[in-house]
Motif scaffolding. Structure first.
Motif, PDB file in Angstrom:
ATOM      1  N   ALA A  57      18.821 -11.267  40.452  1.00 10.20           N
ATOM      2  CA  ALA A  57      19.652 -10.098  40.143  1.00 10.20           C
ATOM      3  C   ALA A  57      20.963 -10.206  40.909  1.00 10.20           C
ATOM      4  O   ALA A  57      21.090 -10.982  41.857  1.00 10.20           O
ATOM      5  N   ARG A  58      21.926  -9.399  40.486  1.00  7.58           N
ATOM      6  CA  ARG A  58      23.218  -9.324  41.167  1.00  7.58           C
ATOM      7  C   ARG A  58      23.629  -7.855  41.311  1.00  7.58           C
ATOM      8  O   ARG A  58      23.261  -7.009  40.497  1.00  7.58           O
TER       9      ARG A  58
ATOM     10  N   ASP B  54      20.512  -6.090  42.224  1.00  6.26           N
ATOM     11  CA  ASP B  54      19.943  -6.734  43.404  1.00  6.26           C
ATOM     12  C   ASP B  54      19.369  -5.692  44.349  1.00  6.26           C
ATOM     13  O   ASP B  54      18.399  -5.950  45.070  1.00  6.26           O
ATOM     14  N   HIS B  55      19.941  -4.501  44.347  1.00  7.70           N
ATOM     15  CA  HIS B  55      19.390  -3.424  45.166  1.00  7.70           C
ATOM     16  C   HIS B  55      18.063  -2.937  44.574  1.00  7.70           C
ATOM     17  O   HIS B  55      17.126  -2.611  45.324  1.00  7.70           O
ATOM     18  N   ALA B  56      17.980  -2.911  43.251  1.00  4.34           N
ATOM     19  CA  ALA B  56      16.690  -2.621  42.619  1.00  4.34           C
ATOM     20  C   ALA B  56      15.666  -3.683  42.995  1.00  4.34           C
ATOM     21  O   ALA B  56      14.482  -3.385  43.218  1.00  4.34           O
ATOM     22  N   ALA B  57      16.116  -4.936  43.088  1.00  2.64           N
ATOM     23  CA  ALA B  57      15.214  -6.021  43.490  1.00  2.64           C
ATOM     24  C   ALA B  57      14.720  -5.830  44.920  1.00  2.64           C
ATOM     25  O   ALA B  57      13.563  -6.158  45.235  1.00  2.64           O
ATOM     26  N   THR B  58      15.565  -5.302  45.793  1.00  2.00           N
ATOM     27  CA  THR B  58      15.145  -5.017  47.165  1.00  2.00           C
ATOM     28  C   THR B  58      14.018  -3.992  47.178  1.00  2.00           C
ATOM     29  O   THR B  58      13.025  -4.129  47.903  1.00  2.00           O
TER      30      THR B  58
ATOM     31  N   GLY C  79      13.180   0.252  55.599  1.00  2.00           N
ATOM     32  CA  GLY C  79      12.028   0.067  54.715  1.00  2.00           C
ATOM     33  C   GLY C  79      12.404   0.223  53.259  1.00  2.00           C
ATOM     34  O   GLY C  79      13.417  -0.321  52.791  1.00  2.00           O
ATOM     35  N   LEU C  80      11.613   0.978  52.532  1.00  3.17           N
ATOM     36  CA  LEU C  80      11.826   1.155  51.102  1.00  3.17           C
ATOM     37  C   LEU C  80      13.230   1.650  50.780  1.00  3.17           C
ATOM     38  O   LEU C  80      13.809   1.277  49.764  1.00  3.17           O
ATOM     39  N   ASN C  81      13.784   2.479  51.640  1.00  2.00           N
ATOM     40  CA  ASN C  81      15.107   3.036  51.363  1.00  2.00           C
ATOM     41  C   ASN C  81      16.256   2.156  51.826  1.00  2.00           C
ATOM     42  O   ASN C  81      17.414   2.570  51.748  1.00  2.00           O
ATOM     43  N   GLN C  82      15.945   0.935  52.256  1.00  2.00           N
ATOM     44  CA  GLN C  82      17.031  -0.024  52.448  1.00  2.00           C
ATOM     45  C   GLN C  82      17.791  -0.205  51.133  1.00  2.00           C
ATOM     46  O   GLN C  82      19.010  -0.367  51.115  1.00  2.00           O
TER      47      GLN C  82
ATOM     48  N   ALA D 169      23.976   3.152  47.887  1.00  2.00           N
ATOM     49  CA  ALA D 169      24.902   4.227  48.236  1.00  2.00           C
ATOM     50  C   ALA D 169      26.200   3.653  48.817  1.00  2.00           C
ATOM     51  O   ALA D 169      27.299   4.145  48.521  1.00  2.00           O
ATOM     52  N   ALA D 170      26.069   2.609  49.633  1.00  2.00           N
ATOM     53  CA  ALA D 170      27.267   1.975  50.191  1.00  2.00           C
ATOM     54  C   ALA D 170      28.116   1.341  49.100  1.00  2.00           C
ATOM     55  O   ALA D 170      29.349   1.461  49.094  1.00  2.00           O
TER      56      ALA D 170
END
Length: 345
Positions: free
Chosen positions: A45-46, A50-54, A211-214, A220-221
């Motif tokens: 992902a990009r 990529d944040h969804a992948a995290t 954790g999960l909210n990383q 958000a950033a």
């Protein structure tokens, strides 16, 4: 009302539709994973995806006990190398389904017999053609450049997959309640619109979670960076304490995402440290304890299962980005130099 704001408000309906209409396909993918005894997941992902992948990495490892790695698509594109992904589930996430490097990663995985799947918002896109299973966000056209509803729809599909794969019924029950819970959070828009005025001239900030909210901190950033053109740097709370906290002096703006759950005690510890340094803190949380440490508290009116909290807590983050951009005289729907589809190899 901006297009971005309209699409933020569409999320309860979008997520309810994804849960209702994609569950059967998700269950079929989960069955294929079990039938092939998949022991590793690789995700390509990009950007926002990529944040969804995290989020997927945390959720799959927590509930399924299977290691998850994030692919380096440049290995396939820039360096033209092959990686033995046989025996893996290779998942591509791309809202447009046109990310060339993600497509190439899955294409390479198919060639060696890996099980492939994708999450996308566009039926018949290039990514679906190299996927054994295609899961759709069903978000409708997303007109604002900054992704909102396709991001949360991607998270819903990830949570659905983990629920079916692991047999964790609490996740399924939680997903059914999620649209109504998001609807309860959307009225924070009025408070956030007023609060952002205090921060309209900031040029840099830290966005923090654990954790999960990383995934929430990262997303958000990104939303602030791409719509307000400021330097918003996301950190895990644990990493932040290992050095970057040195940037915090009196008045330095820090945004904390701190739902109740396993990560909460460490976020409370961080909030206390930031208060002692005189930081300017905006804290998104349900607990009155940590909200009491904030310069500007944003009280989330829903106490949600931590495993699903990234789907909820990003919503006030999206609202913040929209209103901050408007307060700074920018157009969050059309950030300068950006387009809806970014093609990289």
């Amino acid at each position: 009302m901006t297009l971005m704001l309209e699409e933020i408000h569409q999320q309860p309906q979008v997520l309810a539709r994804a849960v209702e209409q994609e569950s059967a396909k998700v269950a079929a993918l989960a069955e294929a994973i079990r039938a092939r005894n998949i022991r590793q997941v690789v995700i390509a992902a990009r950007g926002t995806s990529d944040h969804a992948a995290t989020y997927a990495k945390y959720l799959i490892e927590i509930y399924c006990g299977i290691p998850v790695s994030l692919a380096a698509p440049s290995v396939y594109t820039l360096y033209a190398r092959k990686v033995d992904l046989s025996g893996c589930l290779v998942l591509g996430i791309s809202q447009s389904g046109q990310a060339l490097d993600v497509v190439q990663t899955l294409e390479s995985a198919q060639e060696v017999g890996a099980l492939t799947a994708c999450i996308t918002n566009v039926e018949g896109s290039s990514l679906t053609k190299v996927s054994d299973f295609a899961l759709y966000c069903l978000a409708g056209e997303e007109k604002a450049v900054a992704a909102t509803k396709t991001y949360t729809a991607s998270l819903v599909l990830i949570a659905l997959l983990v629920a079916h794969w692991s047999g964790e019924t609490s996740l399924l029950e939680g997903l059914k309640q999620l649209p109504e819970q998001i609807a309860q959070v959307l009225p924070l828009a009025e408070q956030i619109e007023k609060t952002v005025e205090r921060y309209r001239y900031i040029e840099e900030c830290a966005v923090l979670a654990r954790g999960l909210n990383q995934a929430t901190a990262l997303e958000a950033a990104l939303k602030m960076t791409e719509t307000s053109y400021l330097v918003a740097k996301a950190y895990s709370m644990a990493d932040f304490l290992h050095g970057p906290i040195a940037i915090v002096s009196e008045g330095f703006p820090c945004f904390l995402y701190a739902p109740d759950g396993y990560a909460y005690p460490s976020m409370l510890e961080l909030a206390q440290k930031l208060e002692s340094r005189g930081a300017e803190t905006v804290i998104f949380a349900h607990s009155a304890e940590i909200l009491g440490l904030a310069t500007r508290p944003i009280a989330v009116p829903v106490n949600i299962n931590e495993s699903l909290s990234p789907l909820l807590y990003i919503v006030p983050g999206q609202l913040w980005a929209n209103y901050l951009s408007v307060a700074r005289g920018q157009n969050p729907d059309r950030p300068r130099g950006l387009s809806k589809v970014t093609l990289t190899r």
